[in-house]
Design a protein around this motif. Structure first.
Motif, PDB file in Angstrom:
ATOM      1  N   GLY A  44       3.912  -1.255  -6.295  1.00  0.00           N
ATOM      2  CA  GLY A  44       3.535  -1.530  -4.943  1.00  0.00           C
ATOM      3  C   GLY A  44       1.851  -1.606  -4.557  1.00  0.00           C
ATOM      4  O   GLY A  44       1.382  -0.876  -5.234  1.00  0.00           O
ATOM      5  N   MET A  45       1.365  -2.264  -3.828  1.00  0.00           N
ATOM      6  CA  MET A  45      -0.007  -2.270  -3.607  1.00  0.00           C
ATOM      7  C   MET A  45      -0.457  -2.537  -2.399  1.00  0.00           C
ATOM      8  O   MET A  45       0.457  -3.224  -1.554  1.00  0.00           O
ATOM      9  CB  MET A  45      -0.621  -3.332  -4.609  1.00  0.00           C
ATOM     10  CG  MET A  45      -0.225  -4.859  -4.441  1.00  0.00           C
ATOM     11  SD  MET A  45      -0.668  -5.937  -5.602  1.00  0.00           S
ATOM     12  CE  MET A  45      -0.381  -7.515  -4.988  1.00  0.00           C
ATOM     13  N   ASP A  46      -1.555  -2.144  -1.826  1.00  0.00           N
ATOM     14  CA  ASP A  46      -2.179  -2.301  -0.378  1.00  0.00           C
ATOM     15  C   ASP A  46      -3.506  -2.053  -0.562  1.00  0.00           C
ATOM     16  O   ASP A  46      -3.857  -1.466  -1.462  1.00  0.00           O
ATOM     17  CB  ASP A  46      -1.313  -1.299   0.579  1.00  0.00           C
ATOM     18  CG  ASP A  46      -1.505  -1.997   1.984  1.00  0.00           C
ATOM     19  OD1 ASP A  46      -2.078  -2.794   2.094  1.00  0.00           O
ATOM     20  OD2 ASP A  46      -0.999  -1.167   2.813  1.00  0.00           O
ATOM     21  N   CYS A  47      -4.258  -2.501   0.404  1.00  0.00           N
ATOM     22  CA  CYS A  47      -5.868  -2.225   0.624  1.00  0.00           C
ATOM     23  C   CYS A  47      -5.975  -1.365   1.746  1.00  0.00           C
ATOM     24  O   CYS A  47      -5.240  -1.289   2.541  1.00  0.00           O
ATOM     25  CB  CYS A  47      -6.406  -3.396   0.883  1.00  0.00           C
ATOM     26  SG  CYS A  47      -6.363  -4.800  -0.540  1.00  0.00           S
ATOM     27  N   PHE A  48      -7.067  -0.802   1.475  1.00  0.00           N
ATOM     28  CA  PHE A  48      -7.834   0.156   2.688  1.00  0.00           C
ATOM     29  C   PHE A  48      -9.192   0.055   2.859  1.00  0.00           C
ATOM     30  O   PHE A  48      -9.840  -0.187   1.854  1.00  0.00           O
ATOM     31  CB  PHE A  48      -7.210   1.675   2.435  1.00  0.00           C
ATOM     32  CG  PHE A  48      -7.539   2.383   1.021  1.00  0.00           C
ATOM     33  CD1 PHE A  48      -8.740   2.887   0.890  1.00  0.00           C
ATOM     34  CD2 PHE A  48      -6.972   1.987  -0.139  1.00  0.00           C
ATOM     35  CE1 PHE A  48      -9.347   3.560  -0.026  1.00  0.00           C
ATOM     36  CE2 PHE A  48      -7.221   2.582  -1.422  1.00  0.00           C
ATOM     37  CZ  PHE A  48      -8.485   3.287  -1.343  1.00  0.00           C
ATOM     38  N   ILE A  58      -8.487  -0.703  -3.011  1.00  0.00           N
ATOM     39  CA  ILE A  58      -6.783  -1.278  -3.456  1.00  0.00           C
ATOM     40  C   ILE A  58      -6.273  -0.212  -4.241  1.00  0.00           C
ATOM     41  O   ILE A  58      -6.624   0.496  -5.220  1.00  0.00           O
ATOM     42  CB  ILE A  58      -7.069  -2.691  -4.048  1.00  0.00           C
ATOM     43  CG1 ILE A  58      -5.674  -3.265  -4.248  1.00  0.00           C
ATOM     44  CG2 ILE A  58      -7.943  -2.637  -5.666  1.00  0.00           C
ATOM     45  CD1 ILE A  58      -5.504  -4.496  -4.939  1.00  0.00           C
ATOM     46  N   TYR A 114       5.320  -5.593  -5.129  1.00  0.00           N
ATOM     47  CA  TYR A 114       5.387  -5.604  -4.012  1.00  0.00           C
ATOM     48  C   TYR A 114       3.958  -5.385  -3.017  1.00  0.00           C
ATOM     49  O   TYR A 114       3.358  -4.400  -3.291  1.00  0.00           O
ATOM     50  CB  TYR A 114       6.415  -4.455  -3.531  1.00  0.00           C
ATOM     51  CG  TYR A 114       7.846  -4.771  -4.065  1.00  0.00           C
ATOM     52  CD1 TYR A 114       8.591  -5.649  -3.548  1.00  0.00           C
ATOM     53  CD2 TYR A 114       8.170  -4.273  -5.255  1.00  0.00           C
ATOM     54  CE1 TYR A 114      10.092  -5.852  -4.166  1.00  0.00           C
ATOM     55  CE2 TYR A 114       9.240  -4.481  -5.909  1.00  0.00           C
ATOM     56  CZ  TYR A 114      10.341  -5.107  -5.325  1.00  0.00           C
ATOM     57  OH  TYR A 114      11.492  -5.462  -6.030  1.00  0.00           O
ATOM     58  N   SER A 115       3.902  -5.993  -1.931  1.00  0.00           N
ATOM     59  CA  SER A 115       2.954  -5.985  -0.974  1.00  0.00           C
ATOM     60  C   SER A 115       3.385  -6.602   0.283  1.00  0.00           C
ATOM     61  O   SER A 115       4.522  -7.215   0.581  1.00  0.00           O
ATOM     62  CB  SER A 115       1.636  -6.577  -1.570  1.00  0.00           C
ATOM     63  OG  SER A 115       1.804  -8.193  -1.499  1.00  0.00           O
ATOM     64  N   ASP A 116       2.149  -6.479   1.397  1.00  0.00           N
ATOM     65  CA  ASP A 116       2.455  -7.009   2.495  1.00  0.00           C
ATOM     66  C   ASP A 116       1.859  -8.413   2.703  1.00  0.00           C
ATOM     67  O   ASP A 116       1.679  -8.841   1.375  1.00  0.00           O
ATOM     68  CB  ASP A 116       1.765  -6.152   3.568  1.00  0.00           C
ATOM     69  CG  ASP A 116       0.269  -6.083   3.321  1.00  0.00           C
ATOM     70  OD1 ASP A 116      -0.268  -6.553   2.546  1.00  0.00           O
ATOM     71  OD2 ASP A 116      -0.308  -5.160   3.872  1.00  0.00           O
ATOM     72  N   GLN A 117       2.006  -9.201   3.798  1.00  0.00           N
ATOM     73  CA  GLN A 117       1.527 -10.524   3.736  1.00  0.00           C
ATOM     74  C   GLN A 117       0.204 -10.585   3.993  1.00  0.00           C
ATOM     75  O   GLN A 117      -0.388 -11.466   4.785  1.00  0.00           O
ATOM     76  CB  GLN A 117       2.500 -10.823   5.030  1.00  0.00           C
ATOM     77  CG  GLN A 117       3.863 -10.969   4.865  1.00  0.00           C
ATOM     78  CD  GLN A 117       4.149 -11.777   3.842  1.00  0.00           C
ATOM     79  OE1 GLN A 117       3.829 -13.062   3.552  1.00  0.00           O
ATOM     80  NE2 GLN A 117       5.261 -11.386   2.981  1.00  0.00           N
ATOM     81  N   GLY A 118      -0.810  -9.786   3.348  1.00  0.00           N
ATOM     82  CA  GLY A 118      -2.130  -9.963   3.466  1.00  0.00           C
ATOM     83  C   GLY A 118      -2.522 -11.320   2.725  1.00  0.00           C
ATOM     84  O   GLY A 118      -2.078 -11.861   1.974  1.00  0.00           O
ATOM     85  N   PHE A 161      -3.352 -11.146  -0.827  1.00  0.00           N
ATOM     86  CA  PHE A 161      -2.292 -11.209  -1.725  1.00  0.00           C
ATOM     87  C   PHE A 161      -1.498 -12.492  -1.750  1.00  0.00           C
ATOM     88  O   PHE A 161      -1.099 -12.865  -2.654  1.00  0.00           O
ATOM     89  CB  PHE A 161      -1.408 -10.120  -0.989  1.00  0.00           C
ATOM     90  CG  PHE A 161      -1.896  -8.760  -1.192  1.00  0.00           C
ATOM     91  CD1 PHE A 161      -2.875  -8.248  -2.098  1.00  0.00           C
ATOM     92  CD2 PHE A 161      -1.690  -7.708  -0.432  1.00  0.00           C
ATOM     93  CE1 PHE A 161      -3.424  -7.048  -2.178  1.00  0.00           C
ATOM     94  CE2 PHE A 161      -2.265  -6.395  -0.244  1.00  0.00           C
ATOM     95  CZ  PHE A 161      -3.103  -6.176  -1.227  1.00  0.00           C
TER      96      PHE A 161
END
Length: 282
Positions: free
Chosen positions: A205-209, A226, A267-271, A274
């Protein structure tokens, strides 16, 4: 027009849901009775009419629940030995035509009459229940002791604490405030969390901050982080992005694959970075 009895301007309580509605209707009845005696009078309810309406309601409670005691005290006679009011040393207030509790505060000149000698009420009367409901709602549905203390400032309800608890037990707002948080049953873990015999970062899973400000020489620039996380082992890989666009994400993703290996599912959000990276990878 509400139903009234001869000589009494108190409507039937079954028509009303709140104490304020009952007082309003009683005040209008009193005002209409005054208008019949004085056609030239004002047609609007005055503050005096509302005060008289509350006293009329309290008087009606006493006449319905303590008829014998009321008439004996009104005539200046002692009440029977088996009366429920005997231990309260009741006295008759001729000015307001109400039975009040006796006591030892008669010489307290700085206190109001209702504080020194509260009005006696029966807990089972429908008007009394409306009064308890009004005080409970006005105070924001606190505990029974708070409501009981506020009622004692003006009235003395027989077995008042029990009456307040009985009301709050059936009050939906009180039950909602007193309710314990419901313990939710957790759902089953998804398959991506259960790759027990796969290498780390097999399911990622990945996401940015961010952003974060950094200083380069004399100028300040933005940077983002990230985070890649193994959904099974909870291992974490963190990288730095110079921008939040698709190219920066793809470069960070290439560095992640070079270091940790190619994941089987991500898996990620709808950025937007991405989604743009997914299109290019497709």
């Amino acid at each position: 027009m509400a139903n009234t009895t001869p000589g009494n301007q108190t409507p039937e309580a079954q028509q009303f849901n709140t104490w304020a509605e009952l007082v309003e209707a009683t005040a209008k009845e009193i005002q209409n009775a005054a208008m019949q005696g004085d056609p030239a009078g004002s047609n609007s309810s005055t503050a005096g009419a509302y005060i008289e309406a509350e006293q009329q309601i309290l008087r009606q409670i006493q006449m319905d629940c303590f008829p014998e005691d009321y008439h004996l005290l009104q005539a200046g006679k002692p009440i029977p030995a088996n009366s429920r009011l005997l231990c309260l040393a009741p006295q008759y207030d001729a000015n307001h035509r109400l039975i009040r509790v006796g006591g030892r505060l008669r010489r307290a000149e700085s206190l109001d009459l209702s504080v020194v000698h509260p009005v006696v009420l029966d807990p089972t009367h429908v008007y009394t229940r409306l009064l308890i409901q009004d005080v409970d709602a006005r105070l924001g549905h606190p505990g029974p002791e708070r409501v009981f203390a506020e009622l004692r400032r003006t009235v003395w309800i027989l077995r008042g604490r029990e009456a307040v608890k009985r009301h709050q037990h059936s009050c939906m707002d009180c039950r909602r405030w007193r309710a314990n948080p419901a313990s939710q049953q957790m759902a089953d873990l998804p398959p991506a969390r259960l790759r027990l015999f796969k290498p780390a970062f097999y399911s990622t899973g990945m996401d940015c901050f961010g952003p974060f400000w950094i200083k380069i020489g004399r100028r300040r620039e933005k940077r983002w982080g990230i985070l890649f996380k193994c959904l099974t082992t909870r291992a974490v890989h963190i990288d730095l992005l110079t921008s939040i666009d698709t190219d920066s994400f793809l470069m960070a993703f290439r560095r992640f694959i070079a270091r940790r290996g190619k994941p089987a599912e991500v898996y990620s959000d709808q950025g937007t970075n991405f989604k743009g990276g997914e299109k290019e990878l497709q």
